[in-house]
Design a protein around this motif. Structure first.
Motif, PDB file in Angstrom:
ATOM      1  N   LYS A 161       0.823  -1.212   0.000  1.00  0.00           N
ATOM      2  CA  LYS A 161       0.000   0.000   0.000  1.00  0.00           C
ATOM      3  C   LYS A 161       0.859   1.264   0.000  1.00  0.00           C
ATOM      4  O   LYS A 161       1.910   1.295   0.625  1.00  0.00           O
ATOM      5  N   ASN A 162       0.364   2.284  -0.691  1.00  0.00           N
ATOM      6  CA  ASN A 162       1.026   3.600  -0.762  1.00  0.00           C
ATOM      7  C   ASN A 162       2.381   3.569  -1.458  1.00  0.00           C
ATOM      8  O   ASN A 162       3.165   4.491  -1.296  1.00  0.00           O
ATOM      9  N   SER A 163       2.678   2.503  -2.207  1.00  0.00           N
ATOM     10  CA  SER A 163       3.968   2.522  -2.908  1.00  0.00           C
ATOM     11  C   SER A 163       3.815   2.829  -4.397  1.00  0.00           C
ATOM     12  O   SER A 163       4.806   3.108  -5.067  1.00  0.00           O
ATOM     13  N   ILE A 164       2.588   2.800  -4.915  1.00  0.00           N
ATOM     14  CA  ILE A 164       2.362   3.097  -6.340  1.00  0.00           C
ATOM     15  C   ILE A 164       1.385   4.267  -6.447  1.00  0.00           C
ATOM     16  O   ILE A 164       0.331   4.259  -5.786  1.00  0.00           O
ATOM     17  N   ASP A 165       1.722   5.263  -7.254  1.00  0.00           N
ATOM     18  CA  ASP A 165       0.812   6.405  -7.436  1.00  0.00           C
ATOM     19  C   ASP A 165      -0.424   5.973  -8.214  1.00  0.00           C
ATOM     20  O   ASP A 165      -0.331   5.151  -9.142  1.00  0.00           O
ATOM     21  N   ILE A 166      -1.569   6.553  -7.829  1.00  0.00           N
ATOM     22  CA  ILE A 166      -2.814   6.261  -8.564  1.00  0.00           C
ATOM     23  C   ILE A 166      -2.803   7.097  -9.839  1.00  0.00           C
ATOM     24  O   ILE A 166      -2.656   8.319  -9.784  1.00  0.00           O
TER      25      ILE A 166
END
Ligand SMILES: Cc1cc2nc3c(=O)[nH]c(=O)nc-3n(C[C@H](O)[C@H](O)[C@H](O)COP(=O)(O)OP(=O)(O)OC[C@H]3O[C@@H](n4cnc5c(N)ncnc54)[C@H](O)[C@@H]3O)c2cc1C
Length: 325
Positions: A158-163
């Protein structure tokens, strides 16, 4: 051939972590020159699924069997396995949630796939080689792992890839794996949802404000809550705090609690014992407020404030309020 993304819903919406998984899946599909399909289950609205087009998903398969509104591992595995086969998927993407981690492992066995959990970056794809980077040793190190099976299964931290955004609208198709009663042989009697305290789920949160024993008692938790409210953050705590019933157990982070990896983790009156750090040290930025300059947490901090939380935190809350104006 396509990339398949498993999508989790909550209260009719697609979870933020699944938007990250969809963004990841679409970028992998681009590298492979193929399309992205999503498989969604349970409590999520069609309009929310269609919006996955924004993240580059072209088609969503939706199994609306209401028995799937609760997580039942064997039934989920059956639905996702059928979708993998129907779409001839070569890459299957999950969020590294409790559901993703449990179902990903079972699917790897059932479909003879290679599984990497805790993945933090897009793969390097070169000919037949598919290498992903994953966090290991409680986020203290990274390992590059080659997935060699025909089916590659990745669970994204979680929170490691930008949306991503800017795609179109996805088509939504009904999908059924013809589940039998036997697929629900083991099912939860009741699911108790975490109190999201203003709508931010702790494992999904981009900002976390966390308190420890240095706050002296539950009567002082308004400091943590007020700061969290100003920042749109989730609240968390150290283990002794939840053991003493100052805070509910679902807020306890660390080795024996929840693992979080927010963009910003603010630790107030927490010493930074190794067991606490195990659950938070992959946060992108760590801010520590502690009156003891020798507190171990300062070694893991990006920014540290040495001082009394009862003086410092109200000033930060005032500053955050002033920024809002
Ligand atoms: C097997 C095992 C598993 C464990 N799992 C976990 C886990 O998952 N998560 C977890 O958190 N712990 C876990 N622990 C416990 C861990 O070892 C620590 O005891 C715990 O994290 C300490 O919590 P704390 O920092 O809130 O309290 P303390 O260690 O008491 O630290 C309080 C801190 O507050 C500071 N302070 C005091 N007053 C103020 C003030 N006015 N202003 C600013 N700072 C102040 C102090 O300087 C101190 O650094 C585990 C332990 C074991 C043995």
């Amino acid at each position: 051939m396509s990339v398949l993304v498993f999508v989790e819903g909550l209260n009719g919406e697609v979870k933020k972590s699944s938007l990250e998984a969809a963004s990841y899946g679409s970028q992998v599909a681009q590298q492979l020159g193929t399309t992205t399909t999503a498989i969604a289950i349970g409590d999520v609205q069609e309009a929310a699924l269609a919006k996955l087009g924004e993240q580059g998903v072209s088609k969503v398969l939706y199994d609306g069997d209401s028995r799937l509104n609760q997580f039942i591992a064997d039934a989920y595995v059956k639905v996702i396995a059928k979708a993998v086969q129907q779409e001839n998927a070569k890459v299957l993407v999950f969020s590294n949630s409790n559901i993703g981690a449990a179902v990903g492992a079972k699917l790897a066995v059932r479909l003879n796939g290679s599984l990497a959990t805790n993945v933090t970056a897009l793969p390097t794809i070169d000919g037949g080689s598919f290498v992903v980077t994953r966090g290991v040793f409680s986020g203290k190190a990274f390992a590059d792992v080659a997935l060699t099976s025909d089916l590659k299964i990745v669970a994204i931290k979680k929170n490691s890839i930008d949306i991503t955004s800017g795609g179109g609208s996805a088509t939504v198709e009904n999908f059924s794996a013809d589940l039998a009663d036997a697929d629900f042989a083991v099912s939860p009697k009741e699911t108790v949802m975490q109190d999201t305290n203003g709508g931010v789920l702790l494992p999904e949160a981009a900002i976390v404000v966390s308190g420890g024993r240095g706050l002296k008692g539950p009567e002082n938790w308004h400091l943590v809550e007020d700061l969290a409210k100003e920042l749109g953050a989730a609240t968390a705590c150290s283990k002794p705090v939840s053991d003493m019933d100052w805070r509910p157990h679902h807020e306890h982070v660390g080795q024996t609690g929840i693992t979080v990896s927010p963009n910003l983790y603010i630790a107030i009156g927490i010493s930074g014992a190794i067991q606490h750090l195990a659950g938070v040290n992959s946060s992108k930025v760590i801010v520590v407020i502690n009156k003891d300059p020798e507190a171990p947490f300062f070694k893991a901090a990006d920014y540290g404030i040495v001082g009394d939380a009862f003086e410092i935190v109200p000033k930060i809350i005032e500053a955050a309020k002033a920024l809002d104006k």
